[in-house]
Design a protein around this motif. Structure first.
Motif, short mmCIF file in Angstrom:
data_model
loop_
_atom_site.label_atom_id
_atom_site.label_comp_id
_atom_site.label_asym_id
_atom_site.label_seq_id
_atom_site.Cartn_x
_atom_site.Cartn_y
_atom_site.Cartn_z
N HIS A 172 0.86 -1.18 0.00
CA HIS A 172 0.00 0.00 0.00
C HIS A 172 0.90 1.23 0.00
O HIS A 172 1.59 1.51 0.99
N ARG A 173 0.88 1.96 -1.11
CA ARG A 173 1.77 3.11 -1.24
C ARG A 173 1.01 4.31 -1.79
O ARG A 173 -0.16 4.24 -2.13
N ARG A 174 1.72 5.44 -1.88
CA ARG A 174 1.14 6.68 -2.39
C ARG A 174 2.01 7.23 -3.51
O ARG A 174 3.24 7.23 -3.41
N LEU A 175 1.35 7.66 -4.56
CA LEU A 175 2.02 8.35 -5.66
C LEU A 175 1.83 9.84 -5.41
O LEU A 175 0.70 10.35 -5.44
N VAL A 176 2.92 10.54 -5.13
CA VAL A 176 2.87 11.95 -4.72
C VAL A 176 3.32 12.83 -5.88
O VAL A 176 4.42 12.67 -6.41
N TYR A 177 2.44 13.76 -6.27
CA TYR A 177 2.73 14.71 -7.34
C TYR A 177 3.03 16.07 -6.72
O TYR A 177 2.31 16.54 -5.83
N SER A 178 4.07 16.72 -7.22
CA SER A 178 4.39 18.09 -6.84
C SER A 178 4.34 18.94 -8.11
O SER A 178 5.16 18.76 -9.01
N PRO A 197 -3.43 7.37 -3.36
CA PRO A 197 -3.17 6.07 -2.73
C PRO A 197 -3.35 4.93 -3.72
O PRO A 197 -4.33 4.89 -4.47
N LEU A 198 -2.41 4.00 -3.71
CA LEU A 198 -2.43 2.86 -4.63
C LEU A 198 -2.20 1.57 -3.87
O LEU A 198 -1.65 1.57 -2.76
N HIS A 199 -2.59 0.46 -4.49
CA HIS A 199 -2.47 -0.85 -3.87
C HIS A 199 -1.95 -1.85 -4.90
O HIS A 199 -2.24 -1.73 -6.09
N ALA A 200 -1.21 -2.83 -4.43
CA ALA A 200 -0.63 -3.84 -5.31
C ALA A 200 -1.52 -5.09 -5.31
O ALA A 200 -2.05 -5.49 -4.28
N ARG A 201 -1.67 -5.67 -6.49
CA ARG A 201 -2.35 -6.96 -6.59
C ARG A 201 -1.34 -8.08 -6.33
O ARG A 201 -0.12 -7.85 -6.35
N TYR A 202 -1.86 -9.30 -6.10
CA TYR A 202 -0.97 -10.43 -5.91
C TYR A 202 -0.28 -10.75 -7.23
O TYR A 202 -0.94 -11.09 -8.22
N PRO A 203 1.05 -10.63 -7.30
CA PRO A 203 1.75 -10.87 -8.57
C PRO A 203 1.98 -12.36 -8.81
O PRO A 203 1.84 -13.18 -7.89
#
Length: 288
Positions: free
Chosen positions: A102-108, A199-205
C-alpha cells in the motif's frame, strides 16, 4: 569557363535552398499542428476526460486518442481562448512513497510566474487541474477509498476507468487509469505549488524466483480545464489545455511475490492445517 563554373555553383546553391525550404515546411506545419492540439474544448455535460480516451487495458501499454479528437469541430473553441493568459507549468515531480503493498504516488506541481497572473486568471475563470495516471498491470486504485477524498474536499472529483475488480490477482486483471480533478483556487495554492497524493495498492503478482515483481509507471497526462464564470448552462464549454509536462522521474514498485520453488512445501502445510482443523471440528461436534 569561369562563367560556366559560376553558373553551376549558382544552380547548386538554389537547389540546396529549395531542398532546405521543403524540409522546413513540414516541420513548421507539424509545430502548428501541435500548437492547435494543445488546446481543445468539451461540453460541460461531460464530467470526465478519461471516458473519451480509448484505452487498451491489457498486458500491453495503454493507448489513447489524441486530445484534439475530444471534439468533432475546431469551431467549438472559437473565441474562447482569445487573449486568455493561461497559467503555465514550470515543474512537475512525482515519487512513490511508502512500503509494502500500500503506497502513495505523490505529485508536486508548480506553476511558473503565477503570483499575479494566477489570481487574475482565477478571478474570471473556474479552473481545475486534471491528472490522468495510467496504472501499470499489477497496481490498482480503490474507487471507494478515493471517494472519501472527494467527501473530505481533498479532490474536487475522481474516477477510475478500466478494471475495478479489487479481488483479482495480477495475472487475471486488466489495466486501469485514474482521473483526478483538483480545484484551483487562490487558497489551494501555496506559492504556486500543489501537492497531490494518490493512494495505490498492489495486486498479488505471479510467482517469481527472485521474490519480487517490478512494475513501472509511465508519464501522466496533465491538463488544465477552465471555463468562464457565470455562463449559461446551454452554452457551457470547458476549455482543455494540455500542459505538456516533460517526462517525470520513473517510478518503480517492487512488489513481493511467492517463490515457485516453495509451492510444494506451502501446499503441504496448508493441506495438513486444513485437515487438522476439519477433524477437530468434527470431533468437537461429536463430543459436545
Amino acid at each position: 569557363m569561369a562563367a560556366g563554373a559560376r553558373q553551376c555553383l549558382l544552380t547548386v546553391a538554389l537547389a540546396a535552398a529549395w531542398i532546405s525550404g521543403a524540409a522546413a515546411a513540414p516541420s513548421s506545419a507539424e509545430q502548428a499542428g501541435r500548437s492547435q492540439k494543445s488546446i481543445n474544448c468539451m461540453p460541460c455535460s461531460r464530467t470526465y476526460i478519461g471516458d473519451a480516451y480509448v484505452y487498451t487495458l491489457t498486458d500491453q501499454l495503454a493507448h489513447h486518442r489524441d486530445l484534439a479528437e475530444l471534439s468533432d469541430s475546431s469551431e467549438l473553441c472559437k473565441g474562447l481562448t482569445d487573449d486568455v493568459q493561461v497559467p503555465t507549468l514550470s515543474e512537475l515531480h512525482r515519487q512513490l512513497v511508502g512500503e509494502g503493498s500500500h503506497r502513495r504516488l505523490v505529485y508536486s506541481v508548480k506553476f511558473g510566474a503565477c503570483q499575479d497572473a494566477m489570481v487574475n486568471f482565477l478571478g474570471g475563470y473556474d479552473a481545475h487541474l486534471v491528472i490522468i495516471e495510467k496504472l501499470p498491470n499489477g497496481v490498482f486504485a480503490d474507487p471507494f477509498e478515493l471517494q472519501h477524498f472527494v467527501e473530505r474536499k481533498v479532490f474536487l472529483d475522481v474516477a477510475v476507468f478500466g478494471d475495478t475488480n479489487l479481488e483479482l490477482p495480477s495475472a487475471l486483471s486488466n489495466r486501469s487509469a485514474v482521473e483526478i480533478h483538483f480545484d484551483l483556487r487562490p487558497n489551494t495554492l501555496t506559492n504556486c505549488n500543489i501537492v497531490i497524493d494518490l493512494p495505490l495498492h498492489a495486486r498479488y503478482p505471479p510467482l517469481d524466483a527472485s521474490g519480487y515483481a517490478t512494475v513501472e509507471f509511465g508519464s501522466p497526462d496533465i491538463l488544465l480545464r477552465y471555463r468562464k464564470k457565470e455562463i449559461h448552462s446551454d452554452s457551457c464549454l470547458w476549455v482543455l489545455k494540455n500542459l505538456e509536462a516533460t517526462p517525470v522521474e520513473k517510478a518503480a514498485w517492487q512488489i513481493p511475490c511467492g517463490d515457485e520453488a516453495h509451492i510444494g512445501f506451502v501446499s503441504s502445510i496448508t493441506f495438513l492445517s486444513a485437515l487438522v482443523c476439519s477433524i477437530s471440528i468434527v470431533l468437537a461436534a461429536l463430543i459436545f
